[in-house]
Design a protein around this motif. Structure first.
Motif, PDB file in Angstrom:
ATOM      1  N   TYR A 298      -4.376  -3.899  -5.066  1.00 34.68           N
ATOM      2  CA  TYR A 298      -3.291  -3.128  -5.664  1.00 34.68           C
ATOM      3  C   TYR A 298      -3.331  -1.712  -5.086  1.00 34.68           C
ATOM      4  O   TYR A 298      -4.368  -1.272  -4.588  1.00 34.68           O
ATOM      5  N   PRO A 299      -2.212  -0.971  -5.086  1.00 34.49           N
ATOM      6  CA  PRO A 299      -2.222   0.387  -4.527  1.00 34.49           C
ATOM      7  C   PRO A 299      -3.290   1.302  -5.112  1.00 34.49           C
ATOM      8  O   PRO A 299      -3.719   2.258  -4.464  1.00 34.49           O
TER       9      PRO A 299
ATOM     10  N   VAL B  93      -4.911  -7.580   1.808  1.00 38.66           N
ATOM     11  CA  VAL B  93      -4.129  -6.369   1.559  1.00 38.66           C
ATOM     12  C   VAL B  93      -2.745  -6.613   2.147  1.00 38.66           C
ATOM     13  O   VAL B  93      -2.624  -6.958   3.328  1.00 38.66           O
ATOM     14  N   ILE B  94      -1.707  -6.447   1.335  1.00 42.63           N
ATOM     15  CA  ILE B  94      -0.327  -6.639   1.800  1.00 42.63           C
ATOM     16  C   ILE B  94       0.332  -5.256   1.828  1.00 42.63           C
ATOM     17  O   ILE B  94       0.847  -4.784   0.798  1.00 42.63           O
ATOM     18  N   PRO B  95       0.306  -4.557   2.963  1.00 41.93           N
ATOM     19  CA  PRO B  95       0.801  -3.175   3.016  1.00 41.93           C
ATOM     20  C   PRO B  95       2.249  -3.035   2.543  1.00 41.93           C
ATOM     21  O   PRO B  95       2.589  -2.061   1.851  1.00 41.93           O
ATOM     22  N   GLN B  96       3.104  -3.985   2.936  1.00 44.20           N
ATOM     23  CA  GLN B  96       4.525  -3.888   2.558  1.00 44.20           C
ATOM     24  C   GLN B  96       4.704  -3.978   1.045  1.00 44.20           C
ATOM     25  O   GLN B  96       5.524  -3.263   0.465  1.00 44.20           O
ATOM     26  N   LEU B  97       3.930  -4.836   0.400  1.00 48.91           N
ATOM     27  CA  LEU B  97       4.015  -4.978  -1.054  1.00 48.91           C
ATOM     28  C   LEU B  97       3.510  -3.712  -1.745  1.00 48.91           C
ATOM     29  O   LEU B  97       4.115  -3.241  -2.719  1.00 48.91           O
ATOM     30  N   ASN B  98       2.422  -3.153  -1.246  1.00 52.79           N
ATOM     31  CA  ASN B  98       1.904  -1.915  -1.836  1.00 52.79           C
ATOM     32  C   ASN B  98       2.899  -0.768  -1.683  1.00 52.79           C
ATOM     33  O   ASN B  98       3.044   0.071  -2.587  1.00 52.79           O
ATOM     34  N   LYS B  99       3.600  -0.753  -0.562  1.00 50.15           N
ATOM     35  CA  LYS B  99       4.621   0.284  -0.352  1.00 50.15           C
ATOM     36  C   LYS B  99       5.757   0.146  -1.365  1.00 50.15           C
ATOM     37  O   LYS B  99       6.241   1.145  -1.904  1.00 50.15           O
ATOM     38  N   VAL B 100       6.166  -1.096  -1.637  1.00 48.24           N
ATOM     39  CA  VAL B 100       7.217  -1.330  -2.633  1.00 48.24           C
ATOM     40  C   VAL B 100       6.755  -0.866  -4.007  1.00 48.24           C
ATOM     41  O   VAL B 100       7.512  -0.228  -4.750  1.00 48.24           O
ATOM     42  N   CYS B 101       5.507  -1.157  -4.359  1.00 50.10           N
ATOM     43  CA  CYS B 101       4.985  -0.757  -5.672  1.00 50.10           C
ATOM     44  C   CYS B 101       4.912   0.764  -5.805  1.00 50.10           C
ATOM     45  O   CYS B 101       5.224   1.318  -6.865  1.00 50.10           O
ATOM     46  N   GLN B 102       4.520   1.450  -4.736  1.00 51.80           N
ATOM     47  CA  GLN B 102       4.499   2.913  -4.762  1.00 51.80           C
ATOM     48  C   GLN B 102       5.905   3.459  -4.951  1.00 51.80           C
ATOM     49  O   GLN B 102       6.135   4.421  -5.701  1.00 51.80           O
TER      50      GLN B 102
END
Length: 438
Positions: A57-58, A277-286
């Protein structure tokens, strides 16, 4: 803001584009009116098929797709029963193995009763993946101990009525405690003084899907609005249609071709192991956290802000399932869907429980009577206003004025929503605010 949750209609679901073929296949078996309310519910049974995988998670915390507690809320006779059909389609392999497991356990029970005390066989672990809806708390702990002993797999339970949580949790007073442990993947420990009691310890890896109607769920949760219980339940609300449709809703055929195609996707979930780690998903959550914080500032609503944080976690777990279903490839359509899941979940909670969250008292009407909290800056007519106008608006909404109004104006100014003119003493909505994406 991409979605306006102050409207009585739910945020419109984006297209099931590239990367969401599995969800499109599953929803093809439901009636059209259930596409949107059913979609968020899919991630509870689907997520339970992933075991032995963690996603960062972020915040840096490693999460599993377990702990998803999802509620389908609609009036009686509004097609909620279709969800169980999809659950059985997704979990049919686990159902088959569970039936054999129960058969073996019953044979052990017969052998145990028939054997003398000295030669009694050791108790057999009951490794069930899909728990019966009528599961007691001791039985649940026993099932979780077996799950942890045999690899830490995720169990799943589908409750036809949300009130059945009391039986699973050992009573309504214990519901908050058990749901907190399930949502946060914590360890549950029990010590019993009797031989027949279940003494043990297990990490709770469980996904729950359940159904209810607005009247019953409001009564069921009226004393659990602000203790963390409500925020841990991801709502999916289907409002009553304004127009009565005489046509009987049609569902899919659930034929062999459907099951073969579905199994192709489900195999990807069971094979998903390891840490990712899914960078694109973490970016969406941020991005979602920033959007929701902005919305909380515009509405000056701390309750919505506190609950929305957990909505992002629920959507993150759904995003992990999307990624695994799509053979570990991320797409833009999946980003759009994660955003929609978050905002629709927030809209659903406020559509059903909004007035109770504002008053934190009686149950009020049969439905919430409100959607999301109103954007206070939009509620002020015109593009120019003074502090007294904000005071009057806050007064109507039952919010404190004076220092609270000054603080809100300071937040809006810092965010670039408004500009202050010392010459006129007026505040003006900025062009950037007026032209922002909705």
């Amino acid at each position: 803001m991409i979605y306006d949750i102050t409207k009585p209609t739910p945020p419109e679901m984006p297209n099931l584009g590239k990367g969401l073929e599995a969800q499109r296949l599953l929803l093809s078996q439901t009636s059209k009116d259930m596409f949107e309310p059913e979609h968020p519910m899919l991630y509870s049974p689907l997520g339970s098929k992933i075991s032995g995988a963690e996603f960062q998670y972020p915040s840096g915390q490693w999460l599993e797709p377990c702990g998803q507690i999802r509620l389908l809320c609609a009036d009686s006779g509004n097609n909620k029963g279709q969800h169980s059909l999809l659950v059985e389609a997704i979990m049919r392999e686990e159902r088959h193995s569970d039936l054999q497991e129960i058969k073996n356990y019953l044979e052990w029970q017969k052998s145990y009763k028939a054997t003398n005390k000295r030669d009694k066989p050791a108790e057999q672990d009951l490794c069930i993946h899909v728990l019966p809806s009528d599961t007691t708390r001791p039985g649940y702990l026993k099932a979780q101990m077996a799950a942890e002993k045999h690899g830490g797999y995720t169990t799943f339970i589908d409750l036809p009525e949300a009130v059945m949580l009391d039986n699973l949790c050992g009573g309504h007073k214990q519901m908050t405690q058990i749901l907190r442990l399930i949502h946060d993947r914590q360890r549950y420990q029990a010590l019993r003084a009797t031989v027949d009691g279940i003494t043990g310890s297990a990490v709770l890896r469980t996904n729950i899907s359940m159904a209810s109607n607005p009247t019953d769920i409001r009564k069921f949760l009226k004393y659990n609005l602000l203790d963390g219980t409500l925020g841990r339940i991801a709502f999916s609300y289907k409002p009553r249609s304004e127009k009565r449709d005489p046509r009987i809703p049609k569902i899919g055929k659930f034929d062999e071709g459907f099951y073969q195609e579905l199994d192709h996707y489900l195999a990807r979930l069971t094979l998903c192991k390891g840490r990712y780690v899914i960078p694109q998903l973490n970016k969406v959550c941020q991005h979602l956290a920033a959007e929701i914080c902005e919305y909380a500032d515009l509405t000056d609503n701390d309750i919505m802000w506190d609950m929305a944080k957990r909505s992002i976690v629920a959507s993150f777990k759904a995003g992990c399932v999307m990624w695994a279903l799509n053979n570990m490839v991320w797409t833009r359509s999946m980003s759009d869907m994660v955003e929609w899941l978050t905002w629709r979940g927030i809209w659903s909670v406020w559509a059903v429980m909004g007035d109770m969250l504002q008053k934190d008292s009686d149950t009020g009407t049969a439905e919430g009577g409100k959607t999301g909290p109103a954007n206070m800056l939009d509620s002020i007519e015109g593009n120019t206003f003074n502090e007294q106008q904000l005071d009057a608006l806050r007064n109507r909404l039952g919010k404190p004025t004076g220092a609270a109004s000054k603080k809100q104006l300071s937040v809006w100014s810092a965010r670039g929503f408004i500009e202050y003119s010392a010459q006129t003493g007026l505040y003006t909505k900025t062009e950037a605010y007026l032209n922002r994406t909705r």
